[in-house]
Design a protein around this motif. Structure first.
Motif, PDB file in Angstrom:
ATOM      1  N   ALA A 136     -37.013  37.393 -13.960  1.00 37.93           N
ATOM      2  CA  ALA A 136     -38.187  37.125 -14.802  1.00 37.93           C
ATOM      3  C   ALA A 136     -37.972  35.889 -15.663  1.00 37.93           C
ATOM      4  N   GLN A 174     -44.021  39.581 -17.814  1.00 35.13           N
ATOM      5  CA  GLN A 174     -42.946  40.162 -17.003  1.00 35.13           C
ATOM      6  C   GLN A 174     -41.590  39.917 -17.655  1.00 35.13           C
ATOM      7  N   PHE A 175     -41.434  38.751 -18.260  1.00 33.81           N
ATOM      8  CA  PHE A 175     -40.194  38.438 -18.963  1.00 33.81           C
ATOM      9  C   PHE A 175     -40.003  39.381 -20.151  1.00 33.81           C
ATOM     10  N   PRO A 180     -46.059  35.621 -15.939  1.00 33.96           N
ATOM     11  CA  PRO A 180     -44.593  35.511 -15.978  1.00 33.96           C
ATOM     12  C   PRO A 180     -44.024  35.789 -17.374  1.00 33.96           C
TER      13      PRO A 180
END
Length: 162
Positions: free
Chosen positions: A110, A138-139, A135
């Motif tokens: 991620a 998700q990180f 993204p």
């Protein structure tokens, strides 16, 4: 039976010694388990602190890169910017810190995907800031899972875009 009077106290003493030794061994076992658990808790706390620092550094740089990339994309000037290039280099170094500190592959992946999409934004290949949100979410989720494995986030704490 007359020998019970002489051997009885000796046998009871021997039984007392055996019970005392067994109790001592069991106590040592319990202390050892508690010490091991305490060490695990301390190591987990140290990992969370190290990872938290790496994540915060990465996010600080990601925010700076994002702002600079979209300010640059909105202007007509697409010439090389050494300050922005240095920010991207620093972002990749911060990614490497996360890569080293992370315990889970999902967090490593991620972080890479988020840094990569930010690098694409710097090069002008992405001009919509919304493309960064997935993204980024998700990180955040992967970082949470790595810092507190097995714990679920309560409602309202997700970094996912709505």
């Amino acid at each position: 039976m007359g020998s019970w009077g002489t051997s009885g106290p000796a046998l009871l003493s021997l039984a007392g010694v055996a019970l005392g030794a067994g109790g001592s061994l069991f106590g040592q076992y319990l202390v050892s388990r508690a010490s091991t658990r305490q060490l695990e808790v301390q190591e987990a706390a140290a990992h969370r602190a190290e990872l938290k620092n790496a994540v915060l550094k990465f996010l600080r740089l990601a925010s700076q890169v994002e702002k600079a990339a979209f300010v640059r994309s909105s202007s007509a000037d697409n010439s090389a910017d050494p300050v922005l290039d240095q920010l991207v280099d620093d972002l990749w170094l911060a990614h490497a810190e996360i890569d080293l500190a992370a315990r889970s592959e999902p967090l490593r992946g991620a972080a890479y995907r988020y840094a990569f999409i930010l690098a694409l934004a710097v090069r002008g290949e992405i001009t919509d800031a919304f493309a960064l949100r997935t993204p980024q979410a998700q990180f955040f989720d992967a970082a949470y899972d790595d810092m507190w494995p097995g714990q679920r986030r309560t409602a309202g704490e997700s970094a996912s875009p709505r």
